[in-house]
Design an enzyme around this catalytic site. Sequence first.
Site, mmCIF file in Angstrom:
data_model
loop_
_atom_site.group_PDB
_atom_site.id
_atom_site.type_symbol
_atom_site.label_atom_id
_atom_site.label_comp_id
_atom_site.label_asym_id
_atom_site.label_seq_id
_atom_site.Cartn_x
_atom_site.Cartn_y
_atom_site.Cartn_z
ATOM 1 N N HIS A 196 7.413 -5.772 5.707
ATOM 2 C CA HIS A 196 6.582 -4.572 5.873
ATOM 3 C C HIS A 196 6.540 -4.217 7.355
ATOM 4 O O HIS A 196 5.927 -4.930 8.149
ATOM 5 C CB HIS A 196 5.172 -4.889 5.335
ATOM 6 C CG HIS A 196 4.231 -3.729 5.382
ATOM 7 N ND1 HIS A 196 2.917 -3.828 4.945
ATOM 8 C CD2 HIS A 196 4.365 -2.454 5.816
ATOM 9 C CE1 HIS A 196 2.309 -2.667 5.093
ATOM 10 N NE2 HIS A 196 3.157 -1.818 5.639
ATOM 11 N N HIS A 241 4.429 -12.980 7.259
ATOM 12 C CA HIS A 241 3.530 -13.952 7.897
ATOM 13 C C HIS A 241 4.246 -14.870 8.863
ATOM 14 O O HIS A 241 3.622 -15.466 9.746
ATOM 15 C CB HIS A 241 2.773 -14.752 6.842
ATOM 16 C CG HIS A 241 1.825 -13.886 6.068
ATOM 17 N ND1 HIS A 241 0.721 -13.305 6.644
ATOM 18 C CD2 HIS A 241 1.845 -13.468 4.797
ATOM 19 C CE1 HIS A 241 0.096 -12.575 5.750
ATOM 20 N NE2 HIS A 241 0.755 -12.650 4.611
ATOM 21 N N ARG A 270 4.867 -2.296 9.710
ATOM 22 C CA ARG A 270 3.627 -1.514 9.784
ATOM 23 C C ARG A 270 3.700 -0.528 10.935
ATOM 24 O O ARG A 270 4.392 -0.760 11.928
ATOM 25 C CB ARG A 270 2.430 -2.450 9.971
ATOM 26 C CG ARG A 270 2.216 -3.392 8.806
ATOM 27 C CD ARG A 270 0.920 -4.160 8.983
ATOM 28 N NE ARG A 270 -0.206 -3.273 8.878
ATOM 29 C CZ ARG A 270 -0.987 -3.147 7.806
ATOM 30 N NH1 ARG A 270 -0.774 -3.893 6.753
ATOM 31 N NH2 ARG A 270 -1.980 -2.303 7.797
ATOM 32 N N THR A 298 -9.838 3.109 -4.874
ATOM 33 C CA THR A 298 -10.984 2.193 -4.791
ATOM 34 C C THR A 298 -10.557 0.752 -5.042
ATOM 35 O O THR A 298 -11.194 -0.169 -4.593
ATOM 36 C CB THR A 298 -12.057 2.564 -5.833
ATOM 37 O OG1 THR A 298 -11.400 2.775 -7.069
ATOM 38 C CG2 THR A 298 -12.822 3.801 -5.428
ATOM 39 N N HIS A 300 0.586 -9.677 -4.569
ATOM 40 C CA HIS A 300 -0.586 -9.804 -3.700
ATOM 41 C C HIS A 300 -1.520 -10.908 -4.207
ATOM 42 O O HIS A 300 -2.036 -10.833 -5.308
ATOM 43 C CB HIS A 300 -1.390 -8.514 -3.535
ATOM 44 C CG HIS A 300 -2.284 -8.583 -2.326
ATOM 45 N ND1 HIS A 300 -1.850 -8.221 -1.063
ATOM 46 C CD2 HIS A 300 -3.530 -9.051 -2.170
ATOM 47 C CE1 HIS A 300 -2.818 -8.439 -0.191
ATOM 48 N NE2 HIS A 300 -3.847 -8.949 -0.837
ATOM 49 N N ARG A 334 2.287 -4.861 13.781
ATOM 50 C CA ARG A 334 1.471 -6.040 14.091
ATOM 51 C C ARG A 334 2.178 -7.361 13.771
ATOM 52 O O ARG A 334 1.779 -8.404 14.248
ATOM 53 C CB ARG A 334 0.115 -5.968 13.391
ATOM 54 C CG ARG A 334 0.137 -6.279 11.929
ATOM 55 C CD ARG A 334 -1.271 -6.399 11.375
ATOM 56 N NE ARG A 334 -1.992 -5.138 11.449
ATOM 57 C CZ ARG A 334 -2.866 -4.747 10.516
ATOM 58 N NH1 ARG A 334 -3.137 -5.527 9.488
ATOM 59 N NH2 ARG A 334 -3.484 -3.589 10.620
ATOM 60 N N HIS A 335 3.193 -7.318 12.924
ATOM 61 C CA HIS A 335 3.948 -8.572 12.697
ATOM 62 C C HIS A 335 5.461 -8.323 12.773
ATOM 63 O O HIS A 335 6.068 -8.587 13.791
ATOM 64 C CB HIS A 335 3.514 -9.294 11.409
ATOM 65 C CG HIS A 335 3.199 -8.433 10.223
ATOM 66 N ND1 HIS A 335 4.091 -7.520 9.723
ATOM 67 C CD2 HIS A 335 2.099 -8.368 9.430
ATOM 68 C CE1 HIS A 335 3.552 -6.933 8.671
ATOM 69 N NE2 HIS A 335 2.331 -7.408 8.464
ATOM 70 N N GLY A 340 3.936 -13.829 -0.384
ATOM 71 C CA GLY A 340 4.088 -14.162 1.025
ATOM 72 C C GLY A 340 3.141 -15.216 1.537
ATOM 73 O O GLY A 340 3.538 -16.337 1.859
ATOM 74 N N HIS A 341 1.863 -14.884 1.566
ATOM 75 C CA HIS A 341 0.903 -15.708 2.296
ATOM 76 C C HIS A 341 0.905 -17.168 1.851
ATOM 77 O O HIS A 341 0.944 -18.083 2.677
ATOM 78 C CB HIS A 341 -0.509 -15.112 2.138
ATOM 79 C CG HIS A 341 -1.543 -15.842 2.921
ATOM 80 N ND1 HIS A 341 -1.871 -15.504 4.215
ATOM 81 C CD2 HIS A 341 -2.289 -16.919 2.616
ATOM 82 C CE1 HIS A 341 -2.784 -16.338 4.664
ATOM 83 N NE2 HIS A 341 -3.063 -17.210 3.713
ATOM 84 N N GLU A 401 4.764 -1.569 -8.355
ATOM 85 C CA GLU A 401 4.390 -2.966 -8.121
ATOM 86 C C GLU A 401 2.896 -3.042 -8.393
ATOM 87 O O GLU A 401 2.097 -2.388 -7.718
ATOM 88 C CB GLU A 401 4.699 -3.397 -6.682
ATOM 89 C CG GLU A 401 4.253 -4.844 -6.436
ATOM 90 C CD GLU A 401 4.705 -5.411 -5.098
ATOM 91 O OE1 GLU A 401 5.792 -5.044 -4.611
ATOM 92 O OE2 GLU A 401 3.940 -6.230 -4.543
ATOM 93 N N GLU A 454 8.899 -2.686 2.664
ATOM 94 C CA GLU A 454 7.549 -2.151 2.426
ATOM 95 C C GLU A 454 7.177 -1.218 3.549
ATOM 96 O O GLU A 454 7.390 -1.535 4.721
ATOM 97 C CB GLU A 454 6.545 -3.301 2.418
ATOM 98 C CG GLU A 454 6.165 -3.775 1.072
ATOM 99 C CD GLU A 454 5.088 -4.832 1.197
ATOM 100 O OE1 GLU A 454 4.205 -4.720 2.055
ATOM 101 O OE2 GLU A 454 5.170 -5.792 0.431
ATOM 102 N N ASN A 510 7.899 -12.416 0.750
ATOM 103 C CA ASN A 510 7.398 -11.553 1.820
ATOM 104 C C ASN A 510 7.319 -12.389 3.105
ATOM 105 O O ASN A 510 6.557 -13.346 3.186
ATOM 106 C CB ASN A 510 6.025 -11.009 1.415
ATOM 107 C CG ASN A 510 5.500 -10.041 2.443
ATOM 108 O OD1 ASN A 510 5.613 -10.305 3.641
ATOM 109 N ND2 ASN A 510 4.936 -8.936 2.012
#
Length: 262
Positions: free
Chosen positions: A50, A10, A52, A108, A199, A56-57, A221-222, A158, A77, A7
């Site tokens: 992704h 970032h 968005r 939730t 994630h 934002r990125h 990714g991160h 996923e 994504e 991903n």
Amino acid sequence: MLLLGVNIDHVATLRQARYRENPGERRAEPDPVAAALLCEDAGCHGITAHLREDRRHIVDADVRRLRERIRTRLNFEMANTPEIVAFALDLKPAFVCLVPERREEVTTEGGLDVVGGARSLADSCARFRDAGIAVSLFVAPDAAQIEASREVGAQYIELHTGRYAEVFGEPALRDAELDRLAAAARQAHSLGLRVNAGHGLTVDNVPALSAVPHLEELNIGHTLVSRAVFVGLRAAVREMLEAMASYPEAAREGPGPALHSR
Ligand code: PXP
């Protein structure tokens, strides 16, 4: 073999920190497309981005360049909104992964609320299927959401590993979460769904995912971009591939991975 999708968002997050107003400028760095190509050189099997709604990125031009330039396959994504669905149909990536962006789309546990959004998701799945684009839904390891994923016509889920990553340091909670992920993967497989996960995954918490059968691909990714600060992106990808190599082949028990090479 368990596949790695990187991903790349970032990398774009870092660029936007300085070049939000002009991400297409020649000196805007770092370039997420160049980073994606480097990850491919290091052995990853796919690139995830992704777009968005708030951009934002990753921005539109990044996604189009990724689609043109990468040699593996693009996992796009996206939120299930008319604007982004139209963009994706025009882009024609190998896969789309529908993810929640707004509070009302989230269960939730942080996955997509497939039960609540079934009608609209079924419509989008049909449109993607007709366009030859495989659809994945990002869901919590929750039986009702997985059942609904099958009903709306997705080919993949996923599994959201965020909770697993959160409790990884507490053995009892970790084992309970691994059990939930394993049960979810078995259920999905028995319904004919193919199973990815992602994630919060790191070189530390990936090896224990061997307890979860049927996994085809991890989207990560991160941690890769964080680790790249210290060792470089190529080494970060290689470290992750090594951490994933212990995933038992027999655990997948599924159809071979769909490598939509271009
Ligand atoms: N999979 C999905 C659906 C995501 O939205 C993300 C980004 O949050 C990831 C995987 C990668 O997560 P991470 O950046 O924590 O590795």
